[in-house]
Design a protein around this motif. Structure first.
Motif, mmCIF file in Angstrom:
data_model
loop_
_atom_site.group_PDB
_atom_site.id
_atom_site.type_symbol
_atom_site.label_atom_id
_atom_site.label_comp_id
_atom_site.label_asym_id
_atom_site.label_seq_id
_atom_site.Cartn_x
_atom_site.Cartn_y
_atom_site.Cartn_z
ATOM 1 N N GLY A 158 -20.834 78.448 -8.629
ATOM 2 C CA GLY A 158 -19.573 78.716 -7.963
ATOM 3 C C GLY A 158 -19.671 79.042 -6.485
ATOM 4 N N ASP A 159 -20.793 78.745 -5.861
ATOM 5 C CA ASP A 159 -20.960 79.033 -4.437
ATOM 6 C C ASP A 159 -20.750 77.746 -3.638
ATOM 7 O OD1 ASP A 159 -21.732 79.762 -1.862
ATOM 8 O OD2 ASP A 159 -23.413 81.001 -2.555
ATOM 9 N N GLN A 160 -19.487 77.449 -3.328
ATOM 10 C CA GLN A 160 -19.167 76.209 -2.631
ATOM 11 C C GLN A 160 -19.702 76.186 -1.202
ATOM 12 O OE1 GLN A 160 -15.107 74.938 -2.930
ATOM 13 N NE2 GLN A 160 -15.285 74.546 -5.119
ATOM 14 N N ASN A 161 -19.804 77.345 -0.567
ATOM 15 C CA ASN A 161 -20.337 77.380 0.803
ATOM 16 C C ASN A 161 -21.810 76.985 0.820
ATOM 17 O OD1 ASN A 161 -17.933 78.127 2.106
ATOM 18 N ND2 ASN A 161 -18.258 80.272 1.589
ATOM 19 N N LEU A 162 -22.593 77.524 -0.109
ATOM 20 C CA LEU A 162 -24.000 77.144 -0.197
ATOM 21 C C LEU A 162 -24.115 75.666 -0.555
ATOM 22 C CD1 LEU A 162 -27.036 77.614 -0.247
ATOM 23 C CD2 LEU A 162 -26.789 78.490 -2.595
ATOM 24 N N ALA A 163 -23.291 75.197 -1.464
ATOM 25 C CA ALA A 163 -23.327 73.785 -1.853
ATOM 26 C C ALA A 163 -23.043 72.900 -0.647
ATOM 27 C CB ALA A 163 -22.315 73.521 -2.965
#
Length: 157
Positions: A53-58
């Motif tokens: 759920g970490d879209q920024n890291l993705a």
């Protein structure tokens, strides 16, 4: 031990729910990798980031994968999906188009282009793109469903 093995162990750990071990494997893989594998490792880090759920890291991981390999179509596709979620529809369109050109054998960029075109009301483009996705992968259920939805749209409007 090499970067490919650590990359695969990292994915196995992720799918087994061992997130702390997973990230450590990817860190070690990045330390051992060469130019041929670095983009794949960053792509997998992006996949794990989506999974937790970490879209920024993705987003950062897919951008890093592309900066290391400008032909990494899978990263362009997933970056496009994240750009849609952020509301950057033109950037998403560009990412999907890049992936389509780099890997015309993959159905995902065409399917996601079709979804985006449908979202913005460009139903003709959506129809064309989903047909291309189904030519590549005729059994893709989401593409079949989208095609039915588009055909219904055309017959009722």
């Amino acid at each position: 031990v090499n970067s490919e093995l650590l990359n695969n162990i990292g994915l196995c750990c992720f799918h087994a729910g061992q997130y702390d071990i997973c990230l450590g494997c990817f860190e070690r893989a990045l330390l051992l990798c060469d130019d041929d594998t670095v983009a794949d490792i960053w792509y997998n880090i992006g996949q794990v980031a989506i999974g937790i759920g970490d879209q920024n890291l993705a987003y950062r991981a897919f951008k890093t994968a592309i900066s290391n390999d400008g032909n990494h179509a899978e990263s362009f596709t997933n970056l496009g999906i994240l750009q849609v979620h952020k509301g950057s529809l033109q950037k998403a369109k560009g990412s999907f188009e890049a992936a389509e050109k780099l890997a015309p054998h993959l159905h995902e960029p065409f399917y996601n282009s079709a979804l985006l075109a449908q979202k913005i009301g460009n139903f003709q483009v959506a129809y064309k793109k989903v047909k291309l996705a189904l030519e590549i992968f005729p059994e893709h259920q989401d593409s079949k469903n989208l095609l039915l939805k588009l055909e219904s749209h055309f017959t009722t409007n």
